[in-house]
Design a protein around this motif. Structure first.
Motif, PDB file in Angstrom:
ATOM      1  N   ASP A 113       0.831  -1.200   0.000  1.00  0.00           N
ATOM      2  CA  ASP A 113       0.000   0.000   0.000  1.00  0.00           C
ATOM      3  C   ASP A 113       0.869   1.256   0.000  1.00  0.00           C
ATOM      4  O   ASP A 113       0.603   2.207  -0.749  1.00  0.00           O
ATOM      5  N   TYR A 114       1.883   1.262   0.849  1.00  0.00           N
ATOM      6  CA  TYR A 114       2.734   2.436   0.978  1.00  0.00           C
ATOM      7  C   TYR A 114       3.437   2.756  -0.337  1.00  0.00           C
ATOM      8  O   TYR A 114       3.365   3.884  -0.841  1.00  0.00           O
ATOM      9  N   TYR A 115       4.124   1.762  -0.895  1.00  0.00           N
ATOM     10  CA  TYR A 115       4.916   2.034  -2.090  1.00  0.00           C
ATOM     11  C   TYR A 115       4.041   2.247  -3.329  1.00  0.00           C
ATOM     12  O   TYR A 115       4.375   3.072  -4.179  1.00  0.00           O
ATOM     13  N   SER A 116       2.929   1.538  -3.426  1.00  0.00           N
ATOM     14  CA  SER A 116       2.027   1.791  -4.541  1.00  0.00           C
ATOM     15  C   SER A 116       1.529   3.228  -4.508  1.00  0.00           C
ATOM     16  O   SER A 116       1.470   3.918  -5.540  1.00  0.00           O
ATOM     17  N   SER A 117       1.175   3.691  -3.307  1.00  0.00           N
ATOM     18  CA  SER A 117       0.694   5.071  -3.160  1.00  0.00           C
ATOM     19  C   SER A 117       1.823   6.066  -3.418  1.00  0.00           C
ATOM     20  O   SER A 117       1.601   7.127  -4.028  1.00  0.00           O
ATOM     21  N   LEU A 118       3.019   5.750  -2.953  1.00  0.00           N
ATOM     22  CA  LEU A 118       4.160   6.638  -3.163  1.00  0.00           C
ATOM     23  C   LEU A 118       4.477   6.792  -4.643  1.00  0.00           C
ATOM     24  O   LEU A 118       4.691   7.912  -5.133  1.00  0.00           O
ATOM     25  N   TYR A 119       4.500   5.681  -5.366  1.00  0.00           N
ATOM     26  CA  TYR A 119       4.786   5.761  -6.803  1.00  0.00           C
ATOM     27  C   TYR A 119       3.688   6.531  -7.541  1.00  0.00           C
ATOM     28  O   TYR A 119       3.961   7.239  -8.512  1.00  0.00           O
ATOM     29  N   ARG A 120       2.446   6.402  -7.078  1.00  0.00           N
ATOM     30  CA  ARG A 120       1.342   7.161  -7.697  1.00  0.00           C
ATOM     31  C   ARG A 120       1.490   8.653  -7.384  1.00  0.00           C
ATOM     32  O   ARG A 120       1.279   9.501  -8.251  1.00  0.00           O
ATOM     33  N   LEU A 121       1.826   8.964  -6.131  1.00  0.00           N
ATOM     34  CA  LEU A 121       2.043  10.357  -5.745  1.00  0.00           C
ATOM     35  C   LEU A 121       3.144  10.987  -6.593  1.00  0.00           C
ATOM     36  O   LEU A 121       2.977  12.092  -7.136  1.00  0.00           O
TER      37      LEU A 121
END
Length: 251
Positions: free
Chosen positions: A201-209
């Motif tokens: 969740d963290y890295y998926s959201s970070l890459y999207r951000l």
């Protein structure tokens, strides 16, 4: 443009302190690079075997070797490990020389490793050793198995444990590699819920951000240090040819 420099290269090396670190600081980048024909190698300095809640370190190290192999196979990349003990990665010349040997063997245009501002001692050691390894790999007078080689680009990836002083210098489009990374990362038990930290969740959201800021669907952020890396490599490339402009400083 940095995207072009990375994706037009022949080879890439990602150096992580533990198996799973390279996968998050440069996983989507590696997936996209591999799709474009770049030969990608992940180098795990340790397997991160101290991180299981119930398995003994030796058993978890073996499990992570299997997980690392499955992840790499999904991306179509290679992986190696140096076999140092988790939590006790030395910050010394021995480690730097071993990384330098891999650099000379793989001959990567781009190297990615940890940012130095980490609370985790192994991550700091990996960052320091990799920077030193770049120097050792480039020294023509240092006799090793493989001839000297100087990469053209050294980047430091984004990791939630390495955020002290991290300032994104480059945002690189990884939209083509994200889905491959998302499918591959769950080969690791860490990504399937072993830890209380929600890695996926963290890295998926970070890459999207980062993608939102970059104007792309997904992106990864990378820090740099000074330009002395490229300047230092130039010390071993021989003198420049003077042009007709009379300044003597341009090719």
């Amino acid at each position: 443009m940095i995207d072009e420099r990375i994706y037009s290269g022949k080879a890439m090396l990602v150096v992580g302190a533990h198996a799973f670190d390279a996968e998050v600081i440069a996983g989507p980048l590696a997936a996209q690079a591999a799709k474009r024909g770049v030969a990608v190698t992940f180098l795990h300095l340790t397997m991160g075997e101290q991180g299981h809640t119930s398995l003994a370190p030796a058993a978890y190290a073996q499990q992570k070797r299997v997980e690392a192999g499955r992840f790499a196979a999904r991306l179509g990349i290679e992986w190696r490990d140096l076999g140092y003990p988790d939590a006790f990665l030395p910050d010394d010349d021995e480690v730097a020389l071993k990384i330098a040997d891999v650099i000379r063997d793989v001959r990567p245009d781009t190297i990615v490793t940890h940012w130095q501002g980490s609370w985790h001692k192994d991550h700091r050691a990996a960052a320091n050793a990799t920077k030193t390894a770049v120097l050792y790999a480039a020294l023509p007078t240092l006799q090793r198995e493989h001839p000297a080689f100087s990469p053209s680009l050294l980047l430091f990836g984004e990791n939630w444990e390495d955020d002290e002083g991290f300032a994104p210098a480059h945002l690189v489009d990884v939209s083509e590699g994200f889905d491959t990374w998302r499918e591959a990362i769950v080969e690791y038990e860490l990504a399937r819920g072993l830890s209380s930290f929600p890695y996926v969740d963290y890295y998926s959201s970070l890459y999207r951000l980062r993608g939102c800021l970059n104007g792309t669907t997904y992106a990864q952020a990378f820090a740099t240090t000074s330009h002395s890396f490229n300047a230092g490599g130039g010390l071993f490339n021989g003198p420049r040819r003077a042009s007709g402009c009379g300044c003597g400083g341009h090719e």
